[in-house]
Design a protein around this motif. Structure first.
Motif, PDB file in Angstrom:
ATOM      1  N   ALA A  50      30.490 -28.264  35.625  1.00  0.00           N
ATOM      2  CA  ALA A  50      30.324 -29.010  36.877  1.00  0.00           C
ATOM      3  C   ALA A  50      31.636 -29.209  37.617  1.00  0.00           C
ATOM      4  O   ALA A  50      31.630 -29.578  38.798  1.00  0.00           O
ATOM      5  N   GLY A  51      32.757 -28.995  36.925  1.00  0.00           N
ATOM      6  CA  GLY A  51      34.058 -29.176  37.561  1.00  0.00           C
ATOM      7  C   GLY A  51      34.628 -30.567  37.434  1.00  0.00           C
ATOM      8  O   GLY A  51      35.462 -30.982  38.243  1.00  0.00           O
ATOM      9  N   ILE A  52      34.208 -31.312  36.408  1.00  0.00           N
ATOM     10  CA  ILE A  52      34.766 -32.647  36.168  1.00  0.00           C
ATOM     11  C   ILE A  52      36.115 -32.474  35.479  1.00  0.00           C
ATOM     12  O   ILE A  52      36.193 -31.870  34.406  1.00  0.00           O
ATOM     13  N   PRO A  53      37.192 -32.974  36.058  1.00  0.00           N
ATOM     14  CA  PRO A  53      38.519 -32.776  35.464  1.00  0.00           C
ATOM     15  C   PRO A  53      38.621 -33.393  34.073  1.00  0.00           C
ATOM     16  O   PRO A  53      38.144 -34.517  33.841  1.00  0.00           O
ATOM     17  N   HIS A  54      39.244 -32.669  33.170  1.00  0.00           N
ATOM     18  CA  HIS A  54      39.403 -33.117  31.788  1.00  0.00           C
ATOM     19  C   HIS A  54      40.128 -34.464  31.726  1.00  0.00           C
ATOM     20  O   HIS A  54      39.811 -35.323  30.888  1.00  0.00           O
ATOM     21  N   HIS A  55      41.097 -34.674  32.613  1.00  0.00           N
ATOM     22  CA  HIS A  55      41.917 -35.884  32.534  1.00  0.00           C
ATOM     23  C   HIS A  55      41.185 -37.130  33.020  1.00  0.00           C
ATOM     24  O   HIS A  55      41.755 -38.224  32.959  1.00  0.00           O
ATOM     25  N   ARG A  56      39.930 -36.971  33.474  1.00  0.00           N
ATOM     26  CA  ARG A  56      39.141 -38.143  33.871  1.00  0.00           C
ATOM     27  C   ARG A  56      37.988 -38.402  32.912  1.00  0.00           C
ATOM     28  O   ARG A  56      37.013 -39.070  33.269  1.00  0.00           O
TER      29      ARG A  56
END
Length: 276
Positions: free
Chosen positions: A175-181
């Motif tokens: 989905a493109g959710i950033p790993h750092h969040r």
């Protein structure tokens, strides 16, 4: 995401690792196991959120559907009806990030539009197929909690958690959710036996292998009735403190709690010893 919400989101994530962080619970539900009905009125919910922040909560977690054992599921419309009267005013009333505790993408979308900054999904993107897209498009932080429909005392709960988190993280990545969040939660009290809950807490250090912060939610759980005979919710604070300190020693970074002042005192002492 609204600029004010994005700023609160980034402040929260930047603080992870600098000290033990508290997530203050605000349940706008009539039937939560610990405080059902106490914060249904918007004024009461806002006052509770402010009290948590005054006691050093780094984030407020608002939920409108109970997930206690034997809970009755509610529709998206009912969840929103409970949530919306307080949410916008509550978010505006505190200077920290607000997370929405929901498994429904539609509820998450409304909350993010109102200024929430994090989605706390108790099914880790695996229950509502639209949730990953809502989180990604909303630029929200994400808590992925491990869960099971049923307790199976025969399984290795750490292996089950790894498979679950691997699936959830793959969904987040697509989905493109950033790993750092992203934050992981072992889901204490969800689809686990007493022994598995203890194993999950003991195994927090292993979860750190994902390179992600770990959140623990043991506050006032029925686990303490089994361990120390605390059948009354009011008697579970000392068990909560002990479990959170044990989790902190194993690398947990965030603690979802009802009693922020007491947990802040205990974790401040822990942090001071760790830094000494």
């Amino acid at each position: 995401m609204r600029p004010d919400a994005a700023a609160k989101r980034d402040t929260f994530f930047a603080a992870i690792g600098s000290r033990s962080l508290l997530m203050g619970i605000v349940n706008v539900t009539p039937d939560s196991f610990s405080d059902g009905g106490r914060f249904v009125a918007p004024e009461a919910a806002i006052a509770q959120a402010r009290a948590h922040v005054a006691a050093s909560a780094a984030i407020i977690d608002v939920g409108a559907e109970s997930t206690r054992p034997g809970y009755t599921p509610v529709s998206e419309a009912e969840e929103l009806a409970r949530l919306e009267p307080a949410l916008t005013a509550l978010i505006a009333s505190v200077d920290v990030a607000v997370s929405i505790d929901t498994t429904k993408a539609g509820v998450a979308r409304v909350a993010l539009a109102a200024g929430a900054a994090v989605v706390n999904d108790q099914w880790g993107l695996q229950r509502d197929p639209a949730m990953a897209v809502v989180v990604a498009e909303g630029e929200a932080g994400l808590v992925i909690m491990h869960n099971r429909d049923d307790i199976d005392a025969a399984i290795d709960i750490m292996d089950d958690m790894r498979r679950f988190f691997d699936r959830s993280l793959a969904l987040a990545d697509r989905a493109g959710i950033p790993h750092h969040r992203i934050i992981l939660d072992p889901g204490i009290g969800f689809g686990k036996s007493k022994a598995q809950n203890l194993a999950a807490l003991h195994g927090i250090a292993a979860l750190r292998g994902y390179g992600l912060p770990v959140l623990v939610g043991v506050s006032r759980k029925s686990l303490f009735a089994a361990l120390i005979g605390a059948t009354d919710v009011a008697d579970r604070l000392i068990g909560t403190l002990a479990a959170n300190l044990a989790a902190a020693a194993r690398g947990a970074a965030i603690f979802r709690v009802h009693d922020c002042a007491e947990n802040r005192a205990a974790l401040t002492v822990f942090d001071a010893i760790e830094r000494a």
